[in-house]
Each structure stands twice: as C-alpha cells, then as structure tokens.
Design a protein around this motif. Structure first.
Motif, PDB file in Angstrom:
ATOM      1  N   UNK A 135       6.314  -8.073  18.125  1.00  0.00           N
ATOM      2  CA  UNK A 135       4.637  -8.105  19.281  1.00  0.00           C
ATOM      3  C   UNK A 135       4.841  -9.964  19.610  1.00  0.00           C
ATOM      4  N   UNK A 136       4.722 -10.867  19.379  1.00  0.00           N
ATOM      5  CA  UNK A 136       4.988 -11.895  19.538  1.00  0.00           C
ATOM      6  C   UNK A 136       6.267 -12.555  20.394  1.00  0.00           C
ATOM      7  N   UNK A 137       7.380 -11.212  20.617  1.00  0.00           N
ATOM      8  CA  UNK A 137       8.545 -11.389  21.575  1.00  0.00           C
ATOM      9  C   UNK A 137       8.023 -11.346  22.458  1.00  0.00           C
ATOM     10  N   UNK A 138       7.443 -10.467  22.874  1.00  0.00           N
ATOM     11  CA  UNK A 138       6.850  -9.379  23.751  1.00  0.00           C
ATOM     12  C   UNK A 138       5.487  -9.885  24.195  1.00  0.00           C
TER      13      UNK A 138
ATOM     14  N   UNK B 122       4.748 -17.274  17.108  1.00  0.00           N
ATOM     15  CA  UNK B 122       5.431 -18.296  18.688  1.00  0.00           C
ATOM     16  C   UNK B 122       4.524 -19.652  18.640  1.00  0.00           C
ATOM     17  N   UNK B 123       5.085 -20.492  19.255  1.00  0.00           N
ATOM     18  CA  UNK B 123       4.325 -21.708  19.538  1.00  0.00           C
ATOM     19  C   UNK B 123       3.448 -21.662  21.190  1.00  0.00           C
ATOM     20  N   UNK B 124       4.280 -21.139  21.632  1.00  0.00           N
ATOM     21  CA  UNK B 124       4.466 -21.088  23.398  1.00  0.00           C
ATOM     22  C   UNK B 124       3.362 -19.733  23.629  1.00  0.00           C
ATOM     23  N   UNK B 125       2.994 -20.277  24.748  1.00  0.00           N
ATOM     24  CA  UNK B 125       1.309 -19.745  25.970  1.00  0.00           C
ATOM     25  C   UNK B 125       2.404 -17.804  26.470  1.00  0.00           C
ATOM     26  N   UNK B 126       1.297 -17.036  26.714  1.00  0.00           N
ATOM     27  CA  UNK B 126       1.481 -15.648  27.044  1.00  0.00           C
ATOM     28  C   UNK B 126       2.681 -16.006  28.181  1.00  0.00           C
ATOM     29  N   UNK B 127       3.150 -14.761  28.749  1.00  0.00           N
ATOM     30  CA  UNK B 127       4.433 -14.659  29.477  1.00  0.00           C
ATOM     31  C   UNK B 127       4.734 -15.382  29.849  1.00  0.00           C
TER      32      UNK B 127
ATOM     33  N   UNK C 138      19.027 -29.619  23.038  1.00  0.00           N
ATOM     34  CA  UNK C 138      18.531 -28.671  22.996  1.00  0.00           C
ATOM     35  C   UNK C 138      17.497 -28.872  22.902  1.00  0.00           C
ATOM     36  N   UNK C 139      16.639 -28.450  23.840  1.00  0.00           N
ATOM     37  CA  UNK C 139      14.780 -28.237  23.676  1.00  0.00           C
ATOM     38  C   UNK C 139      14.375 -27.326  22.443  1.00  0.00           C
ATOM     39  N   UNK C 140      14.137 -27.888  21.160  1.00  0.00           N
ATOM     40  CA  UNK C 140      14.668 -27.238  19.974  1.00  0.00           C
ATOM     41  C   UNK C 140      13.649 -27.777  19.134  1.00  0.00           C
ATOM     42  N   UNK C 141      12.604 -26.402  18.354  1.00  0.00           N
ATOM     43  CA  UNK C 141      11.042 -26.490  17.758  1.00  0.00           C
ATOM     44  C   UNK C 141      11.443 -25.717  16.721  1.00  0.00           C
TER      45      UNK C 141
END
Length: 270
Positions: free
Chosen positions: A128-131, A98-103, A88-91
C-alpha cells in the motif's frame, strides 16, 4: 517500526549483500534478469524510481547510470552507508512507512520487503505504501522467492535429507523459524504473489520467472564446485550465457513461471 534483529544481524554480520549479485553465476544471472525485465516496463529516463529494500544499491547504481533519478530506502544501516558512499540518495527506513510524498515516483521496485516480511499484513502495508508513492500510470515491481525453491535447490545440492524439516515447513507455511539460509524469510507461491498484487488494485499484473528454469544451472554449479575449476563441458559455452538464454526463452511460455526460483511481479497503477 524497527528492523527485525535477526534480519539486521544476517546482513550486518554474516552476509555480504554488496557482493552477492556479482560474486556467483547465480547472482549475475539474477542481476541480468532484473535489468532485462525492468527495461521492458520503466519509462525512459530521467523518470523517478524508488528502490525500496534496495540494499547497498546495486540496482540503483545501474538505474542512475542510465539517467534515472533514483532514491533508495533500506532498513539496514550498513546497506544505507554503502549506497551513500556510491553517491546514491539513500535513506534508512521501513517499507511499511515510507518517508516520501504521495505520487512521487514514476516506478517503484520492492525487492527485499516481499521476502523479508513473513506476516501478510506487513506485506500488504508495504505494498500500500509503494502504491501511495507511485504516480498514476506508474509501475510497482516486486521480487519474491518461489515457495518451491528450497525443495528443488536442496535436492540439486543433495541436501534435502539434512534440510527436510525446514523445507517441509516452507512448503506448508511459506516460512520456517529454523531456516539457516535466509533470516526472517517468506516464500511465495505464484498464485499468492499474483493475488497480493491484484488485491492492491494494480492493472495488468504479470508474474515473470525472474531466474527461470535456467537459474537451476548455476545452483548446481555453485553447490558442487564452489569456486573449484569447472570441467570443459561447464565452461564452454559460458554457463551464464546458457542460463540467460534458457530463462529468456522461457519468458515466452507463462506456464514455465512455476520453474523459477525467483519471481518478478509487476503491475500498473490506475
């Protein structure tokens, strides 16, 4: 942001999260119901899914087997290493940052963050980060523990007198510093979970009873038999089959959400 030391010790030294959803009837019921409910809302594969607080990757493995593109994030190094060994791609990271980009994702699942962030400000930040990382039209799903679960579960296990002070604090405040069952834990009312998701601005927020009333059957069995042979009346039919049927029937009656120890909340980003 760093993981609470009590929480890390709980999952690193005292608790085997990797086996929880497969080692008891209660765990297998939870797993089956998560799959039931996600199956209703997720777009078809190969959609992208973020499994935030995904632990050792039980849900991620299932999603990958269906063809979804899954990324997992968890604050416990032991969990991330376990998930990575399974391909699994796990961080390693924090739901509040969160380390990810918007949307970036078609759907986001938050399990652990909702019941391991006792401070409402932290839960709001995680939501908010999940959204932020969810695409418009995508779904944000959460798992929370019903505030009444300790009261009912302790009663069915005949441990309420021993745990009365802890249960009272959880009913009153949503958490207890003396809770020996789950470290650094938060417990929601149904109304509170709905309000947190609606405040986020999600459309069509729905709260399901994840384990439903059927979830109390395995609680009784696990508490009083604890691996001992079951009598015929509790083996035939399979109690997992009975618990699943009960919880699926209860899905048709929203008023029965209150009877569930675990809650599944979901809504769609406008």
């Amino acid at each position: 942001m760093t993981i609470h030391e009590e929480l890390e010790a709980h999952y690193s030294e005292r608790y085997d999260e990797a086996g929880r959803l497969g080692s008891t009837i209660k765990g297998r019921l939870e797993l089956a119901r998560v799959q039931d409910l996600l199956g209703r809302y997720l777009p078809p594969p190969p959609a992208t899914v973020a499994d935030i607080g995904g632990g050792p990757g039980v849900h991620s493995r299932w999603l990958r087997s269906l063809g979804y593109d899954v990324e997992l994030l968890d604050p416990v190094p032991r969990h991330v290493a376990h998930a990575a060994r399974a391909g699994i791609d796990a961080t390693l990271g924090d739901a509040r940052e969160l380390p990810w980009e918007d949307e970036e994702f078609d759907a986001v699942l938050l399990a652990g963050p909702m019941y391991h962030l006792p401070d409402a400000r932290d839960r709001r930040q995680a939501l908010r980060e999940a959204l932020r990382v969810t695409k418009y039209g995508g779904f944000v799903a959460t798992i929370a523990i019903n505030r009444s679960a300790n009261l009912i579960g302790s009663t069915l296990a005949n441990e309420l007198i021993k745990r009365r002070s802890v249960v009272t604090e959880i009913l009153r405040d949503g958490h207890s510093p003396d809770n020996e069952r789950l470290a650094h834990a938060n417990y929601h009312t149904v109304a509170q979970l709905r309000a947190e998701l609606c405040h986020l601005g999600l459309r069509g927020v729905t709260i399901h009873g994840l384990t439903g009333p059927g979830g109390w059957l395995p609680v009784v069995i696990d508490a009083h038999y604890n691996g001992l042979p079951l009598p015929d009346t509790l083996r035939n039919p399979d109690p997992l089959t009975t618990a699943l049927e009960c919880s699926r029937l209860a899905d048709n009656y929203p008023e029965l959400v209150q009877t569930s120890a675990l809650l599944f909340g979901i809504g769609q980003r406008d």
